[in-house]
Design an enzyme around this catalytic site. Sequence first.
Site, PDB file in Angstrom:
ATOM      1  N   ASN A 168      -4.515   9.108   2.512  1.00  0.00           N
ATOM      2  CA  ASN A 168      -5.022   8.346   3.653  1.00  0.00           C
ATOM      3  C   ASN A 168      -5.528   9.240   4.780  1.00  0.00           C
ATOM      4  O   ASN A 168      -6.714   9.308   5.033  1.00  0.00           O
ATOM      5  CB  ASN A 168      -3.958   7.391   4.189  1.00  0.00           C
ATOM      6  CG  ASN A 168      -4.167   5.963   3.726  1.00  0.00           C
ATOM      7  OD1 ASN A 168      -5.069   5.681   2.951  1.00  0.00           O
ATOM      8  ND2 ASN A 168      -3.330   5.061   4.193  1.00  0.00           N
ATOM      9  N   GLU A 169      -4.600   9.895   5.471  1.00  0.00           N
ATOM     10  CA  GLU A 169      -5.012  10.647   6.637  1.00  0.00           C
ATOM     11  C   GLU A 169      -4.006  11.707   7.053  1.00  0.00           C
ATOM     12  O   GLU A 169      -2.819  11.635   6.734  1.00  0.00           O
ATOM     13  CB  GLU A 169      -5.258   9.720   7.839  1.00  0.00           C
ATOM     14  CG  GLU A 169      -4.022   9.128   8.492  1.00  0.00           C
ATOM     15  CD  GLU A 169      -3.534   7.850   7.866  1.00  0.00           C
ATOM     16  OE1 GLU A 169      -2.371   7.862   7.401  1.00  0.00           O
ATOM     17  OE2 GLU A 169      -4.262   6.856   7.846  1.00  0.00           O
TER      18      GLU A 169
ATOM     19  N   THR B 153      -9.713   2.574   6.481  1.00  0.00           N
ATOM     20  CA  THR B 153      -9.306   1.198   6.768  1.00  0.00           C
ATOM     21  C   THR B 153      -7.850   1.120   7.218  1.00  0.00           C
ATOM     22  O   THR B 153      -7.298   0.028   7.330  1.00  0.00           O
ATOM     23  CB  THR B 153      -9.497   0.315   5.513  1.00  0.00           C
ATOM     24  OG1 THR B 153      -8.862   0.937   4.387  1.00  0.00           O
ATOM     25  CG2 THR B 153     -10.972   0.122   5.201  1.00  0.00           C
ATOM     26  N   ALA B 154      -7.239   2.275   7.485  1.00  0.00           N
ATOM     27  CA  ALA B 154      -5.839   2.308   7.926  1.00  0.00           C
ATOM     28  C   ALA B 154      -5.783   2.646   9.421  1.00  0.00           C
ATOM     29  O   ALA B 154      -6.380   1.956  10.236  1.00  0.00           O
ATOM     30  CB  ALA B 154      -5.059   3.304   7.069  1.00  0.00           C
ATOM     31  N   TYR B 155      -5.101   3.713   9.777  1.00  0.00           N
ATOM     32  CA  TYR B 155      -4.928   4.100  11.180  1.00  0.00           C
ATOM     33  C   TYR B 155      -6.280   4.313  11.860  1.00  0.00           C
ATOM     34  O   TYR B 155      -6.494   3.945  13.018  1.00  0.00           O
ATOM     35  CB  TYR B 155      -4.076   5.365  11.243  1.00  0.00           C
ATOM     36  CG  TYR B 155      -3.538   5.737  12.608  1.00  0.00           C
ATOM     37  CD1 TYR B 155      -3.830   4.991  13.747  1.00  0.00           C
ATOM     38  CD2 TYR B 155      -2.714   6.851  12.751  1.00  0.00           C
ATOM     39  CE1 TYR B 155      -3.320   5.344  14.992  1.00  0.00           C
ATOM     40  CE2 TYR B 155      -2.191   7.211  13.988  1.00  0.00           C
ATOM     41  CZ  TYR B 155      -2.507   6.465  15.110  1.00  0.00           C
ATOM     42  OH  TYR B 155      -2.001   6.819  16.331  1.00  0.00           O
TER      43      TYR B 155
ATOM     44  N   ASP C 153      -4.654  11.445  23.006  1.00  0.00           N
ATOM     45  CA  ASP C 153      -3.376  11.270  22.314  1.00  0.00           C
ATOM     46  C   ASP C 153      -3.335  11.990  20.983  1.00  0.00           C
ATOM     47  O   ASP C 153      -2.258  12.173  20.405  1.00  0.00           O
ATOM     48  CB  ASP C 153      -3.094   9.777  22.090  1.00  0.00           C
ATOM     49  CG  ASP C 153      -2.584   9.096  23.353  1.00  0.00           C
ATOM     50  OD1 ASP C 153      -2.330   9.814  24.338  1.00  0.00           O
ATOM     51  OD2 ASP C 153      -2.437   7.866  23.346  1.00  0.00           O
TER      52      ASP C 153
ATOM     53  N   ASP D 100       0.811  -1.213   0.000  1.00  0.00           N
ATOM     54  CA  ASP D 100       0.000   0.000   0.000  1.00  0.00           C
ATOM     55  C   ASP D 100       0.845   1.264   0.000  1.00  0.00           C
ATOM     56  O   ASP D 100       0.439   2.295  -0.537  1.00  0.00           O
ATOM     57  CB  ASP D 100      -0.928   0.006   1.223  1.00  0.00           C
ATOM     58  CG  ASP D 100      -1.950  -1.118   1.172  1.00  0.00           C
ATOM     59  OD1 ASP D 100      -2.123  -1.719   0.089  1.00  0.00           O
ATOM     60  OD2 ASP D 100      -2.570  -1.415   2.215  1.00  0.00           O
ATOM     61  N   GLY D 101       2.023   1.187   0.595  1.00  0.00           N
ATOM     62  CA  GLY D 101       2.900   2.360   0.656  1.00  0.00           C
ATOM     63  C   GLY D 101       3.323   2.862  -0.702  1.00  0.00           C
ATOM     64  O   GLY D 101       3.551   4.070  -0.880  1.00  0.00           O
TER      65      GLY D 101
END
Length: 374
Positions: free
Chosen positions: A211-212, A252-254, A241, A111-112
């Site tokens: 992504n984010e 669907t990631a972090y 945090d 994915d990266g």
Amino acid sequence: MPGLFAFKQDGGKWHIQDPASQRLTWNKPPVNVLVIRKIRDDSLLEPFKELCRFLVEEKKLMVFVEKKVADDATLTNDEAFSSICKKLCTFREGFDDISHCIDLIICLGGDGTLLYASSLFQGSVPPVMAFHLGSLGFLTPFKFESYRTEVAKVFEGNAAIILRSRLKVKVVKDALVRSEQDGGPDENGLEPHEHSSSEAGKVTQQLQVLNEVVVDRGPSSYLSNVDLYLDGRLITSVQGDGVIVSTPTGSTAYAAAAGASMIHPNVPAIMVTPICPHSLSFRPIVVPAGVELMIMLSPDARNTAWVSFDGRKRQEIKHGDSIKITTSCYPVPSICCHDLVYDWFDSLAQCLHWNVRKKQTRLSEASDSSDTEN
């Protein structure tokens, strides 16, 4: 919604039919192909060489690769590949702009590689074809074993495509102008904080994020304390945090690891997910794609915050700085292996093992009758 998404892609070489078919259509045959390879992984050398040979010798295409990839000693010392290597066009990230000359991107890795390919194009993005040669592979639906057939289908225009929305992010330094508090919370319980206009402060960075955007407390032991604005109005303060602002692709990631829902990439939305909030009632929320979010340090914050974009370009955010986020008008056109619905659910099942459990067994007829009698 218009019947055609328009992309200013070097003479209009491709377009996407919408809404029912959403298939890739080439107005002109692709000529320039960018190949992104996962670095520091020797297992990808042979697939990379095989693909480049296929594209250069059989398809007669111009192939672009990163200079550090082409300069790999393993490639330069390979006499059998030397003739192909000399025909490769090279570029350096941050120095050479190739955004206006690429017709198609092919990713080899995880994915990266797709996230990295997205970062190279801060405007319109060519169609991306991603082969699963990494660890997770949620965004890489193609298997390399059938690359000849799959690439041929794409060149013919016989491929479904999904538009993965991105976030347009601005980092503004010294933008905050707060007035004296005049009366406390309004009738909805929201603090009447004010901030400067969008023209105030200095925009130090503008990015397209797939992504984010993650704002966290960094190395400090104190809680992160940031204010979240929506279209200029203070919505809430995040104490914990940190906070994640993600696209549907990033859900669907972090964000998923932080407890958020998973959203199909075709849904026009932005997700806001707190990271370990110091509140039992702070749940992730989804807001419309058209709004502008702004994140600033709260006046009461005991420490600074840190921000990163798709895991890169990490930097410190101080009092008076702001991060402005909205949906970009430049999505990433990601080519599907099957179709935009099946690919996503297949990735959920295969990569994240979504809803995997042993099947409940049927009751026997004897058990059924005994339950009825009781």
